[in-house]
Design an enzyme around this catalytic site. Sequence first.
Site, PDB file in Angstrom:
ATOM      1  CD  GLU A 106      -3.101   0.406   0.331  1.00 21.46           C
ATOM      2  OE1 GLU A 106      -2.682   1.190  -0.430  1.00 21.46           O
ATOM      3  OE2 GLU A 106      -4.349   0.377   0.233  1.00 21.46           O
ATOM      4  CG  ASP A 110      -6.411   8.474   5.806  1.00 20.09           C
ATOM      5  OD1 ASP A 110      -5.619   9.483   5.973  1.00 20.09           O
ATOM      6  OD2 ASP A 110      -7.671   8.750   5.607  1.00 20.09           O
ATOM      7  CG  ASP A 166      -4.507  11.119  -6.300  1.00 23.74           C
ATOM      8  OD1 ASP A 166      -4.585  10.150  -5.327  1.00 23.74           O
ATOM      9  OD2 ASP A 166      -5.582  11.570  -6.548  1.00 23.74           O
TER      10      ASP A 166
HETATM   11  P1  IMP Z   1      -8.256   4.449   3.836  1.00 26.04           P
HETATM   12  O1  IMP Z   1      -9.419   3.421   3.123  1.00 26.04           O
HETATM   13  O2  IMP Z   1      -8.750   5.387   4.601  1.00 26.04           O
HETATM   14  O3  IMP Z   1      -7.181   3.785   4.622  1.00 26.04           O
HETATM   15  O4  IMP Z   1      -7.560   5.264   2.634  1.00 26.04           O
HETATM   16  C1  IMP Z   1      -6.720   4.691   1.943  1.00 26.04           C
HETATM   17  C2  IMP Z   1      -6.370   5.510   0.520  1.00 26.04           C
HETATM   18  O5  IMP Z   1      -6.723   6.812   0.280  1.00 26.04           O
HETATM   19  C3  IMP Z   1      -4.918   5.292   0.275  1.00 26.04           C
HETATM   20  O6  IMP Z   1      -4.319   3.893  -0.328  1.00 26.04           O
HETATM   21  C4  IMP Z   1      -4.651   6.465  -0.779  1.00 26.04           C
HETATM   22  O7  IMP Z   1      -4.797   6.035  -1.944  1.00 26.04           O
HETATM   23  C5  IMP Z   1      -5.803   7.699  -0.271  1.00 26.04           C
HETATM   24  N1  IMP Z   1      -4.928   8.512   0.771  1.00 26.04           N
HETATM   25  C6  IMP Z   1      -5.145   8.267   2.085  1.00 26.04           C
HETATM   26  N2  IMP Z   1      -4.823   9.526   2.452  1.00 26.04           N
HETATM   27  C7  IMP Z   1      -4.094  10.056   1.540  1.00 26.04           C
HETATM   28  C8  IMP Z   1      -3.195  11.108   1.540  1.00 26.04           C
HETATM   29  O8  IMP Z   1      -2.845  12.021   2.486  1.00 26.04           O
HETATM   30  N3  IMP Z   1      -2.804  11.916   0.041  1.00 26.04           N
HETATM   31  C9  IMP Z   1      -3.166  10.995  -0.878  1.00 26.04           C
HETATM   32  N4  IMP Z   1      -3.940   9.906  -1.092  1.00 26.04           N
HETATM   33  C10 IMP Z   1      -4.248   9.648   0.353  1.00 26.04           C
HETATM   34 MG    MG Z   2      -3.791   3.242  -2.202  1.00 28.09          MG
END
Ligand code: IMP
Ligand code: MG
Length: 182
Positions: A106, A110, A166
């Site tokens: 990954e 987040d 991005d």
């Molecule tokens: P989650 O499902 O909330 O853990 O988000 C995961 C996905 O959101 C990551 O694999 C990224 O593609 C995108 N993402 C989360 N935080 C960021 C950031 O700070 N910058 C860019 N993309 C992010």
């Molecule tokens: Mg991702």
Amino acid sequence: MSPAQIDVEDLRFELYISASDIARRINELSEEIGSKYKNKKPVFIAVLNGSFVFAADFFKIYPHPCQIEFVKFKSYHGTESNQAPELLLSGLNESDIAERPVIILEDIVDTGYTLTAFMRLLSTYHPESLAVLSLLVKPEKLRFDLKIDYAGFNISNEFVVGYGMDYNGYGRNIPAIYRKYE
Ligand code: IMP
Ligand code: MG
């Protein structure tokens, strides 16, 4: 040399993790994971789009036999949807995964929402083991009970771009990691 500040679309970002610091950390991770998986022929699974730069750099220096596959999810970020993330693209077959050690690659974890759903799906393919390598982790934002086995850098709750990540689809080609400038 990366500039100290850059603009991506309407936002300004400042240098956070340099390309050489990223490369150094990826070397360490490759050695650590390589020593554990040396004779195990792991299957790496890169989660597109964000992880493709990291996955390529890690994969190129991983020194033992291994394979790589790719998946892509539709993300429901910023919505109230509690649907599981929808799998848009997958080269995975149960026969590639069953009884094999699997390591998910990954870019950034987040909330952990995407990864939790993906790990649930993967476990139905009966891997021998399942581990997670994420270049970045935001521990303060993690909302799921997830174990990140290998983390490149723990960062605070900041929005980052570059090195595959991005803002509105832009900034993925920047070779270092930048954080939003307040
Ligand atoms: P989650 O499902 O909330 O853990 O988000 C995961 C996905 O959101 C990551 O694999 C990224 O593609 C995108 N993402 C989360 N935080 C960021 C950031 O700070 N910058 C860019 N993309 C992010
Ligand atoms: Mg991702």
